[in-house]
Design an enzyme around this catalytic site. Sequence first.
Site, PDB file in Angstrom:
ATOM      1  N   GLY A 223       0.830  -1.201   0.000  1.00  0.00           N
ATOM      2  CA  GLY A 223       0.000   0.000   0.000  1.00  0.00           C
ATOM      3  C   GLY A 223       0.858   1.242   0.000  1.00  0.00           C
ATOM      4  N   GLY A 228       2.288   2.590   5.352  1.00  0.00           N
ATOM      5  CA  GLY A 228       3.398   1.695   5.685  1.00  0.00           C
ATOM      6  C   GLY A 228       4.262   2.277   6.805  1.00  0.00           C
ATOM      7  CD  GLU A 246       6.876  -5.872  -0.325  1.00  0.00           C
ATOM      8  OE1 GLU A 246       7.697  -5.279  -1.039  1.00  0.00           O
ATOM      9  OE2 GLU A 246       7.212  -6.747   0.504  1.00  0.00           O
ATOM     10  CB  CYS A 280       3.995   0.533  -6.604  1.00  0.00           C
ATOM     11  SG  CYS A 280       4.324  -1.140  -7.162  1.00  0.00           S
TER      12      CYS A 280
HETATM   13  N1  NAD Z   1       5.486  -1.793  -3.632  1.00  0.00           N
HETATM   14  C1  NAD Z   1       4.426  -2.475  -4.006  1.00  0.00           C
HETATM   15  O1  NAD Z   1       4.474  -3.693  -4.179  1.00  0.00           O
HETATM   16  C2  NAD Z   1       3.118  -1.783  -4.253  1.00  0.00           C
HETATM   17  C3  NAD Z   1       2.193  -2.418  -5.078  1.00  0.00           C
HETATM   18  C4  NAD Z   1       0.954  -1.810  -5.301  1.00  0.00           C
HETATM   19  C5  NAD Z   1       0.662  -0.608  -4.709  1.00  0.00           C
HETATM   20  N2  NAD Z   1       1.578  -0.001  -3.938  1.00  0.00           N
HETATM   21  C6  NAD Z   1       1.292   1.327  -3.364  1.00  0.00           C
HETATM   22  O2  NAD Z   1      -0.021   1.321  -2.790  1.00  0.00           O
HETATM   23  C7  NAD Z   1      -0.600   2.612  -2.868  1.00  0.00           C
HETATM   24  C8  NAD Z   1      -1.996   2.508  -3.399  1.00  0.00           C
HETATM   25  O3  NAD Z   1      -2.737   1.653  -2.588  1.00  0.00           O
HETATM   26  P1  NAD Z   1      -3.766   2.135  -1.461  1.00  0.00           P
HETATM   27  O4  NAD Z   1      -4.113   3.562  -1.675  1.00  0.00           O
HETATM   28  O5  NAD Z   1      -4.834   1.116  -1.417  1.00  0.00           O
HETATM   29  O6  NAD Z   1      -2.884   2.058  -0.128  1.00  0.00           O
HETATM   30  P2  NAD Z   1      -3.332   2.409   1.375  1.00  0.00           P
HETATM   31  O7  NAD Z   1      -2.091   2.539   2.158  1.00  0.00           O
HETATM   32  O8  NAD Z   1      -4.302   3.523   1.418  1.00  0.00           O
HETATM   33  O9  NAD Z   1      -4.156   1.114   1.836  1.00  0.00           O
HETATM   34  C9  NAD Z   1      -3.592  -0.189   1.892  1.00  0.00           C
HETATM   35  C10 NAD Z   1      -4.304  -0.977   2.962  1.00  0.00           C
HETATM   36  O10 NAD Z   1      -4.010  -0.465   4.257  1.00  0.00           O
HETATM   37  C11 NAD Z   1      -5.217  -0.198   4.984  1.00  0.00           C
HETATM   38  N3  NAD Z   1      -4.979   0.940   5.879  1.00  0.00           N
HETATM   39  C12 NAD Z   1      -4.995   2.261   5.556  1.00  0.00           C
HETATM   40  N4  NAD Z   1      -4.666   3.011   6.630  1.00  0.00           N
HETATM   41  C13 NAD Z   1      -4.433   2.139   7.655  1.00  0.00           C
HETATM   42  C14 NAD Z   1      -4.040   2.288   9.023  1.00  0.00           C
HETATM   43  N5  NAD Z   1      -3.826   3.480   9.571  1.00  0.00           N
HETATM   44  N6  NAD Z   1      -3.867   1.170   9.758  1.00  0.00           N
HETATM   45  C15 NAD Z   1      -4.054  -0.050   9.225  1.00  0.00           C
HETATM   46  N7  NAD Z   1      -4.457  -0.241   7.940  1.00  0.00           N
HETATM   47  C16 NAD Z   1      -4.634   0.830   7.174  1.00  0.00           C
HETATM   48  C17 NAD Z   1      -6.233   0.059   3.906  1.00  0.00           C
HETATM   49  O11 NAD Z   1      -7.539  -0.101   4.422  1.00  0.00           O
HETATM   50  C18 NAD Z   1      -5.827  -0.946   2.860  1.00  0.00           C
HETATM   51  O12 NAD Z   1      -6.334  -2.214   3.172  1.00  0.00           O
HETATM   52  C19 NAD Z   1       0.350   3.414  -3.759  1.00  0.00           C
HETATM   53  O13 NAD Z   1       1.132   4.234  -2.938  1.00  0.00           O
HETATM   54  C20 NAD Z   1       1.212   2.366  -4.426  1.00  0.00           C
HETATM   55  O14 NAD Z   1       2.475   2.812  -4.819  1.00  0.00           O
HETATM   56  C21 NAD Z   1       2.796  -0.560  -3.677  1.00  0.00           C
HETATM   57  O1  LIG Z   2       1.558  -1.642  -8.462  1.00  0.00           O
HETATM   58  C1  LIG Z   2       2.566  -2.216  -8.206  1.00  0.00           C
HETATM   59  C2  LIG Z   2       3.344  -3.183  -8.997  1.00  0.00           C
HETATM   60  C3  LIG Z   2       2.641  -4.028  -9.983  1.00  0.00           C
HETATM   61  C4  LIG Z   2       3.527  -4.877 -10.846  1.00  0.00           C
HETATM   62  N1  LIG Z   2       4.441  -5.642 -10.057  1.00  0.00           N
HETATM   63  C5  LIG Z   2       4.317  -6.965  -9.873  1.00  0.00           C
HETATM   64  O2  LIG Z   2       3.366  -7.583 -10.302  1.00  0.00           O
HETATM   65  C6  LIG Z   2       5.433  -7.647  -9.107  1.00  0.00           C
HETATM   66  C7  LIG Z   2       5.430  -9.107  -9.246  1.00  0.00           C
HETATM   67  C8  LIG Z   2       4.660  -9.810  -8.183  1.00  0.00           C
HETATM   68  O3  LIG Z   2       4.343  -9.220  -7.137  1.00  0.00           O
HETATM   69  O4  LIG Z   2       4.394 -11.002  -8.389  1.00  0.00           O
HETATM   70  C9  LIG Z   2       4.336  -4.045 -11.844  1.00  0.00           C
HETATM   71  O5  LIG Z   2       5.548  -3.922 -11.679  1.00  0.00           O
HETATM   72  O6  LIG Z   2       3.744  -3.560 -12.802  1.00  0.00           O
END
Ligand code: NAD
Ligand SMILES: O=CCC[C@H](NC(=O)CCC(=O)O)C(=O)O
Length: 489
Positions: A223, A228, A246, A280
């Site tokens: 997220g 995080g 992540e 992300c």
């Molecule tokens: N690095 C990666 O693998 C990766 C992959 C996909 C998305 N992302 C990141 O995720 C973000 C988008 O996703 P999002 O907006 O759903 O993320 P988010 O942080 O808003 O939410 C993620 C989860 O955390 C929960 N949550 C939110 N605040 C919380 C708290 N205070 N305590 C406990 N739980 C809480 C939410 O309900 C949700 O289930 C972007 O910043 C993106 O870059 C990272």
């Molecule tokens: O939004 C974040 C990343 C999405 C995607 N990455 C992966 O799918 C990583 C591989 C895995 O988790 O199995 C991307 O890079 O597009």
Amino acid sequence: MSSSVQFIDGSWAAGKGKLFKSIDPARNEVVWSGEAADESQVDAAVMAARKAFPEWSQRSFDERLAICKRFSELLGENKEALARTMAEETGKPIWETRTEVGAMIGKVAISEKAYHERTGTVENDMPGAKAFIRHKPHGVVAVYGPYNFPGHLPNGHIVPALIAGNTVVFKPSELTPKVAEFSVKLWEKAGIPAGVLNLVQGEVETGKALSVHPQIDGLYFTGSSNTGHLLHKQFGGRPDKILALEMGGNNPLIVTNVSDVDAAVHNIVQSAYITSGQRCTCARRLFIEAGEKGQAVLDRLVEVTKNIVVDDYEADPQPFMGAMISAKAAAGMADAQSELLRLGGKSLVKLTHRDPQTGFVTPGIVDVTGVENIPDEEYFGPLLKVYRFSSLDEAIKEANNTRYGLSAGILCDDEATYRYFFKHIRAGIVNWNKPITGASSAAPFGGIGASGNHRASAYYAADYCSYPVASVEASSMTMPESLAPGLKF
Ligand SMILES: NC(=O)c1ccc[n+]([C@@H]2O[C@H](COP(=O)([O-])OP(=O)(O)OC[C@H]3O[C@@H](n4cnc5c(N)ncnc54)[C@H](O)[C@@H]3O)[C@@H](O)[C@H]2O)c1
Ligand SMILES: O=CCC[C@H](NC(=O)CCC(=O)O)C(=O)O
């Protein structure tokens, strides 16, 4: 009438908390509604997972794997329906959500291989004994998912966690509860035993109730960086719990000395605008060399970007971009663009929020060359910042000028330039002449800095799903030939 949206100890139940809804961002229609899990239900889910852990973790690896394989088969059988559900809840075009289901299907075989390779058993001979390295599951783990890949990314924690013998409490994004419910119903059909996988739906309150629960042994989070970091603070002083974060990025892509302009522009578009910029790994900062060659790339990028098709997820022909996750997120992107322009950026392609009731935005480009105080923020949408540079060192220095470190790339004809870039760039994913999105599940996936906490996911998810145990074992005991000083037998 309340619907049964929580899956606790093998049964579906209505939530006891606040009503929340999921809205189709392309059509502005409610597609799901239900009550959140309250604190007592989160507690019940964690305790069900705790109760189920001994039996699940003692099952053979093959028994656990068989259920995961059945889940994978069921994903295949339900591919169209799940892809459709993902599309209506996220706005992503159907062509793309089909690839998301495909990634979920592939995850089981990859996780099986990773389990053995990363956390398998190693046996070494030693005098009068054998030395072993083995791995054990942590126990009850909480899995948090983001909205942009509501199936694939939580699945990337859940499958390796279950394979390793953990039990799970899954808290999906409140923006994508329908996909979560669909996925968990497939697990139920696959024969997952009661309590081994639990689903608690809800907004932030539900998330907080789970993360502070004393009976979880670990938390796997995908997220935003903000959430995080909050979780990391909360887990401060708790070395007994495993935390895998992540998070997002402010990812750079450098273009220098390319001969195939269209190929370069295609890589830029795939990096910046796929999933309407909601990955992300998306490129947020594009560094293009100053001068004619760079200008040719930029001019073509502007032309192609203006022609990107943005449309409904079921439109025929299919668009490249669908709606963003919500009208609010789309409005946020328009605000981010206004802020960049207020700071002195120059609009090359205007990002437009087409209709305040939906998540449709057209992609935008802002030239921020020479503009000071650009926030080091992840603008999670189709808005690309351009920086013109005069030397590669200057571009790399600025590319590294971020608190994040998820993905980075360079488009250039010359291998030596790439090698130099690789050596100096700071990121967990570094690509050459390929988009910086679309990372492979067969490789580690994670970032440095504010993008993660050094617990890469995907192929390396196996690492945080179990802990290593070292053993020295002998089937009988003998006295040593010589005794240590001070011992009398
Ligand atoms: N690095 C990666 O693998 C990766 C992959 C996909 C998305 N992302 C990141 O995720 C973000 C988008 O996703 P999002 O907006 O759903 O993320 P988010 O942080 O808003 O939410 C993620 C989860 O955390 C929960 N949550 C939110 N605040 C919380 C708290 N205070 N305590 C406990 N739980 C809480 C939410 O309900 C949700 O289930 C972007 O910043 C993106 O870059 C990272
Ligand atoms: O939004 C974040 C990343 C999405 C995607 N990455 C992966 O799918 C990583 C591989 C895995 O988790 O199995 C991307 O890079 O597009």
